[in-house]
Motif scaffolding. Structure first.
Motif, short mmCIF file in Angstrom:
data_model
loop_
_atom_site.label_atom_id
_atom_site.label_comp_id
_atom_site.label_asym_id
_atom_site.label_seq_id
_atom_site.Cartn_x
_atom_site.Cartn_y
_atom_site.Cartn_z
N GLY A 149 4.41 45.37 -56.88
CA GLY A 149 4.89 46.65 -57.35
C GLY A 149 4.14 47.84 -56.79
N VAL A 150 3.70 47.74 -55.53
CA VAL A 150 2.97 48.84 -54.90
C VAL A 150 3.97 49.94 -54.54
N GLN A 151 3.78 51.11 -55.15
CA GLN A 151 4.68 52.23 -54.89
C GLN A 151 3.95 53.40 -54.24
N SER A 152 2.63 53.41 -54.33
CA SER A 152 1.83 54.48 -53.74
C SER A 152 0.68 53.86 -52.96
N ILE A 153 0.24 54.61 -51.94
CA ILE A 153 -0.87 54.15 -51.12
C ILE A 153 -1.94 55.22 -51.17
N PRO A 154 -3.18 54.87 -51.38
CA PRO A 154 -3.71 53.51 -51.54
C PRO A 154 -3.57 53.01 -52.98
N THR A 155 -3.42 51.71 -53.11
CA THR A 155 -3.42 51.03 -54.40
C THR A 155 -4.43 49.89 -54.31
N LEU A 156 -5.34 49.85 -55.27
CA LEU A 156 -6.28 48.73 -55.39
C LEU A 156 -5.82 47.87 -56.55
N VAL A 207 1.56 47.59 -46.02
CA VAL A 207 2.83 47.43 -46.73
C VAL A 207 4.03 47.50 -45.78
N ASP A 208 3.87 48.12 -44.62
CA ASP A 208 4.96 48.13 -43.65
C ASP A 208 5.14 46.76 -43.00
N GLU A 209 4.05 46.02 -42.86
CA GLU A 209 4.11 44.68 -42.26
C GLU A 209 4.34 43.59 -43.29
N ALA A 210 4.09 43.86 -44.55
CA ALA A 210 4.26 42.86 -45.61
C ALA A 210 4.99 43.47 -46.81
N PRO A 211 6.23 43.92 -46.60
CA PRO A 211 6.96 44.56 -47.70
C PRO A 211 7.22 43.63 -48.89
N ASP A 212 7.36 42.34 -48.62
CA ASP A 212 7.59 41.39 -49.72
C ASP A 212 6.38 41.33 -50.66
N LEU A 213 5.19 41.33 -50.08
CA LEU A 213 3.97 41.30 -50.88
C LEU A 213 3.81 42.60 -51.66
N ALA A 214 4.10 43.72 -51.01
CA ALA A 214 4.03 45.01 -51.70
C ALA A 214 5.00 45.05 -52.87
#
Length: 67
Positions: free
Chosen positions: A33-40, A22-29
């Protein structure tokens, strides 16, 4: 989650797994709507059908991916 998902990916030929930093692809995150890691996120035909947040063991990941 990495080793668990890698193990499940080796066992399930019918499912494609993708890892996103998510640091390298913030647009995709943001798009998903990825707000927590890990998210499947299970995506079928381009649409999200299921989501899991937080660590889950191998068997539940297999069940998640096959649903």
């Amino acid at each position: 989650m990495g080793p668990v998902v890698s193990s499940v990916a080796e066992q399930l030929d019918s499912v494609d797994f993708y890892k996103v930093d998510v640091d390298e692809a913030p647009d995709l995150a943001q798009k998903f709507g990825v707000q927590s890691i890990p998210t499947l996120i299970l995506v079928k035909n381009g649409q999200e059908v299921k989501r899991s947040v937080g660590f889950i063991p191998e068997e539940p990941v297999k069940e998640f991916a096959q649903s």
